[in-house]
Scaffold this active site. Structure first.
Site, PDB file in Angstrom:
ATOM      1  N   ASP A 331       0.847  -1.193   0.000  1.00 27.30           N
ATOM      2  CA  ASP A 331       0.000   0.000   0.000  1.00 27.30           C
ATOM      3  C   ASP A 331       0.880   1.239   0.000  1.00 27.30           C
ATOM      4  O   ASP A 331       2.109   1.136   0.001  1.00 27.30           O
ATOM      5  CB  ASP A 331      -0.928   0.004   1.218  1.00 27.30           C
ATOM      6  CG  ASP A 331      -0.164   0.184   2.525  1.00 27.30           C
ATOM      7  OD1 ASP A 331       1.092   0.162   2.510  1.00 27.30           O
ATOM      8  OD2 ASP A 331      -0.823   0.343   3.563  1.00 27.30           O
ATOM      9  N   ASP A 333       1.459   4.527   2.323  1.00 26.95           N
ATOM     10  CA  ASP A 333       1.141   5.139   3.617  1.00 26.95           C
ATOM     11  C   ASP A 333       1.528   6.608   3.581  1.00 26.95           C
ATOM     12  O   ASP A 333       2.710   6.942   3.460  1.00 26.95           O
ATOM     13  CB  ASP A 333       1.923   4.431   4.734  1.00 26.95           C
ATOM     14  CG  ASP A 333       1.662   2.932   4.755  1.00 26.95           C
ATOM     15  OD1 ASP A 333       0.540   2.548   5.090  1.00 26.95           O
ATOM     16  OD2 ASP A 333       2.583   2.155   4.414  1.00 26.95           O
ATOM     17  N   ASP A 407      -3.390   4.745   2.315  1.00 25.99           N
ATOM     18  CA  ASP A 407      -3.760   5.011   3.699  1.00 25.99           C
ATOM     19  C   ASP A 407      -3.409   6.474   3.993  1.00 25.99           C
ATOM     20  O   ASP A 407      -2.235   6.832   4.078  1.00 25.99           O
ATOM     21  CB  ASP A 407      -2.935   4.030   4.564  1.00 25.99           C
ATOM     22  CG  ASP A 407      -3.312   4.062   6.022  1.00 25.99           C
ATOM     23  OD1 ASP A 407      -4.044   4.984   6.423  1.00 25.99           O
ATOM     24  OD2 ASP A 407      -2.866   3.157   6.753  1.00 25.99           O
TER      25      ASP A 407
HETATM   26  P1  UTP Z   1       1.987  -1.292   6.694  1.00 26.43           P
HETATM   27  O1  UTP Z   1       1.066  -2.371   7.145  1.00 26.43           O
HETATM   28  O2  UTP Z   1       1.603  -0.564   5.453  1.00 26.43           O
HETATM   29  O3  UTP Z   1       3.438  -1.924   6.578  1.00 26.43           O
HETATM   30  O4  UTP Z   1       2.117  -0.282   7.896  1.00 26.43           O
HETATM   31  P2  UTP Z   1       4.641  -1.581   5.612  1.00 26.43           P
HETATM   32  O5  UTP Z   1       5.854  -1.762   6.426  1.00 26.43           O
HETATM   33  O6  UTP Z   1       4.446  -0.271   4.932  1.00 26.43           O
HETATM   34  O7  UTP Z   1       4.608  -2.780   4.601  1.00 26.43           O
HETATM   35  P3  UTP Z   1       4.116  -2.804   3.079  1.00 26.43           P
HETATM   36  O8  UTP Z   1       5.315  -2.515   2.264  1.00 26.43           O
HETATM   37  O9  UTP Z   1       3.032  -1.784   2.898  1.00 26.43           O
HETATM   38  O10 UTP Z   1       3.608  -4.191   2.865  1.00 26.43           O
HETATM   39  C1  UTP Z   1       3.056   0.778   7.899  1.00 26.43           C
HETATM   40  C2  UTP Z   1       3.285   1.284   9.268  1.00 26.43           C
HETATM   41  O11 UTP Z   1       2.144   1.985   9.739  1.00 26.43           O
HETATM   42  C3  UTP Z   1       1.815   1.564  11.021  1.00 26.43           C
HETATM   43  C4  UTP Z   1       2.345   0.173  11.174  1.00 26.43           C
HETATM   44  O12 UTP Z   1       2.698  -0.087  12.505  1.00 26.43           O
HETATM   45  C5  UTP Z   1       3.541   0.170  10.280  1.00 26.43           C
HETATM   46  O13 UTP Z   1       4.681   0.493  11.044  1.00 26.43           O
HETATM   47  N1  UTP Z   1       0.366   1.564  11.186  1.00 26.43           N
HETATM   48  C6  UTP Z   1      -0.417   1.064  10.230  1.00 26.43           C
HETATM   49  C7  UTP Z   1      -0.166   2.042  12.325  1.00 26.43           C
HETATM   50  O14 UTP Z   1       0.567   2.511  13.197  1.00 26.43           O
HETATM   51  N2  UTP Z   1      -1.520   2.025  12.494  1.00 26.43           N
HETATM   52  C8  UTP Z   1      -2.341   1.521  11.559  1.00 26.43           C
HETATM   53  O15 UTP Z   1      -3.555   1.505  11.762  1.00 26.43           O
HETATM   54  C9  UTP Z   1      -1.778   1.041  10.383  1.00 26.43           C
HETATM   55 MN    MN Z   2       2.672   0.159   3.779  1.00 27.75          MN
END
Ligand code: UTP
Ligand code: MN
Length: 483
Positions: A331, A333, A407
């Site tokens: 995704d 972020d 997100d």
């Molecule tokens: P992700 O699940 O997107 O992981 O959350 P990532 O490391 O980016 O992995 P990929 O590449 O997308 O697969 C990113 C960060 O956002 C935090 C998570 O703890 C993670 O460190 N997060 C995510 C939150 O703190 N709260 C949430 O509700 C969602």
């Molecule tokens: Mn991510």
């Protein structure tokens, strides 16, 4: 290691005065305990100290010659002796014991007999059988104390351990999942490939199960447990079903038990899906495909235009795996803030309306800031957020597009360093940071704030570096947080 400071311990009277007031309450005068903070941590040490005193044990705050029993956790006897000597204590206490002796004594309500299993053992002589080669790896206990780049030397092992962690998550066995995740993270931080399990002796986070997996791979080239999991029908179906946007382990498990194994079966089942799941099914292939860095930047561009149009001066940061240097992710972020705190409020609905009017959104679900104001330091969901599926036009256009999970999170400027740290990951790194904060520093860390429980106050930070400093941790840059 050279002693930092040699303090002469002055005879018995310092010991007597230190514990004078406690002597009356002390039920076992022949036993004087000292708990070693090294590896045990401040908070656990004070917790155990209070517990011991409550049961009538004399637990001294300082090490003196009156101490008869030194209690430590995860130290060899050599490490304890070196630690004591580095602090100027050269007298050898009568007993060097593992914390298990103390916890058993606590539950018996008296000092239990000392068994050989309670005594600390010496380190394995490192020069035996092959000298340098057999030296054990040494790693700090918490992943946030280590640097973990994207590439490392132990992929065969970490692949197997990660698969087993994933399977444990799909079985909703969080404890086991975490054990495998921690083990994988430890291997990622090693300076070279593991060729002999004996070198892992004493490494933090490697339990019997994980060691067995590593041993199996060293002996047979693959892990029997990982391979049979990979082939297991339940694992495959659960992985596929939880891969659908909007479907968690609970729902997937329910469907699996009702015989659903794949998308065609799910469609035929006539099950009523919620809005997120319908979008997940409709865009399944796209969402499984992974997002490239170029696509992530294209999304940032679109989101930035929308944010700035609605709020001039708005700032966007790409967090998550991309900030850690990953070439692709599941995704995008995005954190959005404005230097003037307060102006960011209400930005999400405006951005969403604009993006929707421009036909960039296939799905979105916003969550408002919890307005209780008392969300506390442990709350993770206090921000204004929007989980979306973007409709990203392909670069060569021609009307082609693909679906991408995005997100969006809006953050007040005063919390932006905490949000950035919290949203950069990896998930295990975050978890370890919070564990370090609470166990070693008696602080509570969240994506909003850092609270010092002892001082009873919030610690402010404008940058990630300041947060690491508050936590007495060496700064770890994002690309080294791939634990
Ligand atoms: P992700 O699940 O997107 O992981 O959350 P990532 O490391 O980016 O992995 P990929 O590449 O997308 O697969 C990113 C960060 O956002 C935090 C998570 O703890 C993670 O460190 N997060 C995510 C939150 O703190 N709260 C949430 O509700 C969602
Ligand atoms: Mn991510």
């Amino acid at each position: 290691m050279l002693p930092l400071k040699r303090r002469k311990v002055s005879s018995a009277n310092s010991g007597a005065s230190a514990s004078h007031s406690r002597d009356e309450a002390c039920k076992f005068p022949q036993v004087v305990l000292y708990l070693l903070e090294r590896k045990m941590g401040t908070s656990r040490r004070s917790f155990l100290t209070e517990l011991g005193r409550g049961k009538g044990f004399r637990v001294d705050e300082n090490f003196t010659e009156s101490v008869t029993h030194v209690i430590s956790e995860k130290n060899s006897s050599d490490e304890v002796r070196r630690w004591l000597s580095s602090r100027g204590h050269h007298a050898t206490p009568v007993h060097l014991l593992d914390v298990s002796w103390f916890t058993e004594s606590l539950s018996e309500g008296r000092p239990v007999d000392i068994l050989s299993s309670h005594r600390l053992t010496d380190e394995q002589p490192q020069l035996e059988s092959g000298g340098e080669q057999m030296a054990t790896f040494s790693l700090p206990v918490y992943a946030c104390q280590r640097r973990t780049g994207l590439n490392h030397h132990n992929e065969v092992f970490t692949d197997a351990l990660s698969l087993l962690a994933e399977n444990a998550e799909l079985c909703q066995d969080e404890g086991r999942a975490l054990a495998f995740r921690r083990a994988a993270a430890a291997l990622k931080a090693l300076p070279e490939p593991v060729t002999d399990v004996r070198r892992l002796r004493g490494c933090p986070c490697l339990g019997q199960r994980s060691l067995a997996v590593i041993q199996d791979i060293l002996e047979n080239g693959t892990s029997q447990e990982a391979e049979s999991t990979r082939r297991c029908e339940r694992y495959r179906a659960m992985k596929l079903l939880t891969g659908i946007f909007g479907v968690g382990a609970k729902t997937a498990d329910l469907w699996f038990r009702e015989g659903v194994r794949n998308l065609p079966q799910l469609r035929r089942s006539g099950r009523i899906l919620n809005r997120a799941q319908r979008a997940g099914v409709a865009h399944y292939d796209d969402l499984m495909r992974g997002v490239t860095r170029a696509e992530a930047h294209a999304v940032v561009q679109i989101a930035r235009e929308a944010a700035v149009a609605e709020l001039p001066g708005a700032q966007l940061t790409l967090a998550g795996g991309f900030r850690r240097g990953k070439p692709s992710g599941h995704d995008v972020d995005l954190l959005i803030t404005h230097p003037q705190e307060g102006l960011e409020e209400g930005l999400i609905p405006k951005m969403v309306a604009r993006l929707e009017a421009q036909d960039f959104l296939l799905y979105h679900k916003s969550s408002k800031k919890s307005n209780s104001g008392s969300s506390g330091a442990s709350s993770m969901d206090g921000f204004e957020r929007c989980l979306c599926i973007f409709k990203l036009p392909e670069p060569d256009d021609g009307g082609l597009w693909r679906a991408i999970r995005v997100d969006l999170t809006v953050v007040p400027a005063g919390q932006s360093a905490f949000a950035l740290l919290g949203w950069t990951g990896s998930k295990l790194f975050e978890r370890e940071l919070r564990r370090w904060a609470s166990r070693e520093k008696n602080m509570s860390l969240s994506s909003h704030a850092l609270y010092d429980n002892r001082q009873g106050e919030y610690l402010e930070a404008a940058t990630e570096e300041e947060i690491f400093a508050h936590l007495s941790l060496e700064y770890v840059p994002p690309t080294e947080r791939n634990a």
